[in-house]
Design an enzyme around this catalytic site. Structure first.
Site, PDB file in Angstrom:
ATOM      1  N   CYS A 105       0.934  -1.189  -0.109  1.00 50.89           N
ATOM      2  CA  CYS A 105      -0.021   0.123  -0.127  1.00 50.89           C
ATOM      3  C   CYS A 105       0.866   1.185   0.007  1.00 50.89           C
ATOM      4  CB  CYS A 105      -0.921   0.228   1.089  1.00 50.89           C
ATOM      5  SG  CYS A 105      -0.121  -0.085   2.820  1.00 50.89           S
ATOM      6  N   THR A 106       0.453   2.547   0.056  1.00 47.15           N
ATOM      7  CA  THR A 106       1.139   3.621   0.079  1.00 47.15           C
ATOM      8  C   THR A 106       2.231   3.895   1.094  1.00 47.15           C
ATOM      9  OG1 THR A 106      -0.991   4.730  -0.797  1.00 47.15           O
ATOM     10  CG2 THR A 106       0.952   6.199  -0.213  1.00 47.15           C
TER      11      THR A 106
END
Length: 317
Positions: free
Chosen positions: A183-184
């Site tokens: 994810c980010t």
């Protein structure tokens, strides 16, 4: 001090830590005061399960806030990633109380008790090029559309809350033995790894520090990343070198928009884009037009406009 930090004096710090903060309600005021004292903008979320958010400020301000956080023994090893920009990406300073610092919506999932195996950015390529590894992007569809890792599966979710149902519908622990997620900044895939273990998946891996740490540490010529990375602030996206990307964001539907989108006859700055022009109510359209006029007036006066964009953290997306 790097040349990049000289040219772009605002430091943007994405931070989180899963840790039991049973006093998180009482923790809010001193945390907010520490942000104010250090000239920090942005939003931090706190809950019984930990802290999460993205903030910005001067080099001294960010260092001051991180030192304050690490003075609490529970947060001494809090994880954070940095990038730079030349103007403030946030307008306000907030600390919000939450049930979860990243909302999965499944009772009993506790990363403080059980998480998958952390994978350092330098080791990520070897893992995800293993043909036996199932690579899943845990982010939302609009984020994935801008960039992702080579060969990653897009769950096409519009919210992290939809992730558990997607997993149940598509994957079987008895069949899918090795799962890697990203994810980010690392928080969503870390919580997803806790959920996956609870569902019976045996080998669960997640990218330590998320995409942002990978882009920071892995040379572009060796990278398995394709495209740009969506971020939850005024920059909208960042390139592989963590400089501001080429996308803007539609104020009406929050979809990232490209140069091609902005050239469309259906694009009106601050009002609509090709993704939403035919679905906006007349009330929403009028409100957007009025807001855009206020933004342009504020710009003409060289003043920041606090409702220029309405960004959400991954936990709220």
């Amino acid at each position: 001090m790097t040349q990049e930090s000289i040219n772009q004096p605002i430091v943007v710090a994405a931070l989180y830590k899963f840790v039991t903060l049973s006093d998180y309600v009482a923790f809010r005021e001193p945390l907010l005061q520490a942000m104010v004292d250090n000239g920090i903008k942005g939003t931090l979320l706190i809950a019984d399960e930990g802290i999460n958010g993205t903030v910005s400020g001067s080099r001294e301000g960010i260092d001051g806030l991180m030192a304050w956080l690490k003075s609490d023994p529970r947060l001494i090893d809090i994880d954070h990633k940095e990038s730079y920009c030349d103007e403030q990406p946030f307008y306000r300073t907030k600390v919000k109380l939450k049930k979860e610092i990243v909302t999965l919506g499944v009772e009993g999932v506790d990363p403080n008790k059980s998480v998958g195996t952390y994978v350092e950015p330098k080791d990520w390529n070897d893992l995800i090029t293993d043909p036996e590894v199932l690579l899943i992007d845990t982010r939302n569809d609009y984020e994935v559309s801008i960039g992702t890792f080579e060969g990653a599966i897009d769950p096409k979710t519009t919210s992290f809350r939809e992730f558990p149902e997607y997993i149940k519908a598509h994957f079987d622990p008895a069949v899918h033995k090795k799962v890697a997620m990203f994810c980010t900044g690392g928080i969503r895939c870390e919580k997803a790894s806790s959920y996956m273990l609870g569902e019976g998946f045996e080998e669960v891996y997640h990218l330590k520090g998320g995409i942002l740490k990978y882009l920071e540490e892995v040379p572009e010529q060796e990278s398995q990343w394709r495209g740009e990375c969506f971020v939850f602030d005024n920059r909208v996206t960042v390139r592989h070198d963590l400089t501001e990307g080429d996308y803007d964001q539609c104020h009406a539907c929050r979809t990232p928009i490209s140069a091609e989108d902005r050239a469309s006859e259906h694009y009106a700055p601050g009002v609509s884009c090709p993704h939403c022009w035919d679905s906006l109510s007349e009330k929403t359209r009028r409100s957007a037009i009025d807001r855009q006029k206020q933004i342009e007036l504020a710009k003409a006066r060289n003043q920041p406009h606090p409702i220029g964009r309405n960004y959400r953290l991954p936990s709220e997306a």
